[in-house]
Design an enzyme around this catalytic site. Structure first.
Site, PDB file in Angstrom:
ATOM      1  N   CYS A  57      33.269  36.666  46.194  1.00 18.38           N
ATOM      2  CA  CYS A  57      34.104  35.923  45.283  1.00 18.38           C
ATOM      3  C   CYS A  57      35.299  36.920  44.783  1.00 18.38           C
ATOM      4  O   CYS A  57      34.897  37.728  43.888  1.00 18.38           O
ATOM      5  CB  CYS A  57      33.581  35.350  44.184  1.00 18.38           C
ATOM      6  N   CYS A 112      36.179  36.186  40.792  1.00 13.35           N
ATOM      7  CA  CYS A 112      35.246  36.501  39.800  1.00 13.35           C
ATOM      8  C   CYS A 112      33.800  36.418  40.330  1.00 13.35           C
ATOM      9  O   CYS A 112      33.679  37.792  40.797  1.00 13.35           O
ATOM     10  CB  CYS A 112      35.221  35.432  38.572  1.00 13.35           C
ATOM     11  N   SER A 113      32.971  35.623  40.358  1.00 16.38           N
ATOM     12  CA  SER A 113      31.717  35.984  40.885  1.00 16.38           C
ATOM     13  C   SER A 113      31.139  34.427  41.023  1.00 16.38           C
ATOM     14  O   SER A 113      29.931  34.319  41.003  1.00 16.38           O
ATOM     15  CB  SER A 113      30.829  36.722  39.899  1.00 16.38           C
ATOM     16  N   CYS A 114      32.004  33.409  41.789  1.00 17.27           N
ATOM     17  CA  CYS A 114      31.207  32.269  42.175  1.00 17.27           C
ATOM     18  C   CYS A 114      30.154  32.603  43.337  1.00 17.27           C
ATOM     19  O   CYS A 114      30.473  33.399  44.167  1.00 17.27           O
ATOM     20  CB  CYS A 114      32.469  31.184  42.893  1.00 17.27           C
TER      21      CYS A 114
END
Length: 195
Positions: A103, A106-108
């Site tokens: 991702c 961000c950090s999906c």
């Protein structure tokens, strides 16, 4: 003289504990609620859920077809759903194609099947480098793919998350789904490792 110390008492973990204690002391957070949230992510979500999905796909061709057509529905049918699992697409690794997930914003991450993302997944270095030089990054994880295997990087977003369906290891035809699930790792379902 060396001394034993608790690594949780260092750096960010120490700050998190201090912040948690402060919030509890001020009555902003109920410690039982925090414990139940932590327990949920430890027991109800996580890589073992994803491993069960992978093992079922390896042992049930009809389920595998469904999983690759509609990952969200097939995963939900196994009881794995919730926040960050609303739209999951499953990518099958083959002899010719290897998928890896990132991702970049961000950090999906598909929490219902992989749990909380590892620290490295959220790091700016991983998020930027795996897109530019995926083979180099995979080699840093210890994964060296043959040159004739194409590497495709998939960028998760708030709208869609990805789960890699690793290749089933050779010589496992006689193993049960439970035994196979024990072979599957979180990194294998992100694409930074083989099973």
């Amino acid at each position: 003289m060396p001394h034993d110390h608790d690594p949780l008492e260092e750096g960010p973990a120490l700050r998190v504990r201090a912040l948690e204690a402060l919030m509890v002391d001020k009555g902003l957070v109920d410690p039982d609620t925090l414990d139940s949230i932590a327990e949920y992510y430890e027991r109800e979500t996580g890589p073992r859920n994803g491993a069960a999905v992978v093992a079922r796909a390896w042992t049930d061709p009809a389920y595998k077809d469904w999983l690759l057509r509609d990952g969200t529905a097939a995963i939900n049918a196994m009881g794995f759903s919730g926040f960050q699992g609303e739209h999951i697409r499953v990518l099958e690794n083959t002899k010719a194609m290897h998928h890896v997930v990132v991702c970049t914003l961000c950090s999906c991450y598909p929490w219902p099947v992989l749990g909380l993302p590892p620290t490295w997944y959220k790091s700016p270095a991983y998020r930027s480098r795996v897109v530019r030089e995926p083979r180099v990054v995979l080699a840093e994880f210890g994964l060296r793919l043959p040159k004739d295997v194409q590497v495709k990087v998939w960028d998760s977003t708030a709208e869609i998350r990805y789960l890699v369906l690793p290749r089933r290891p050779a010589g496992t035809d006689d193993r049960s789904a439970e035994e196979l699930a024990g072979l599957v790792t979180r990194n294998g379902m992100i694409g930074t490792a083989l099973v």
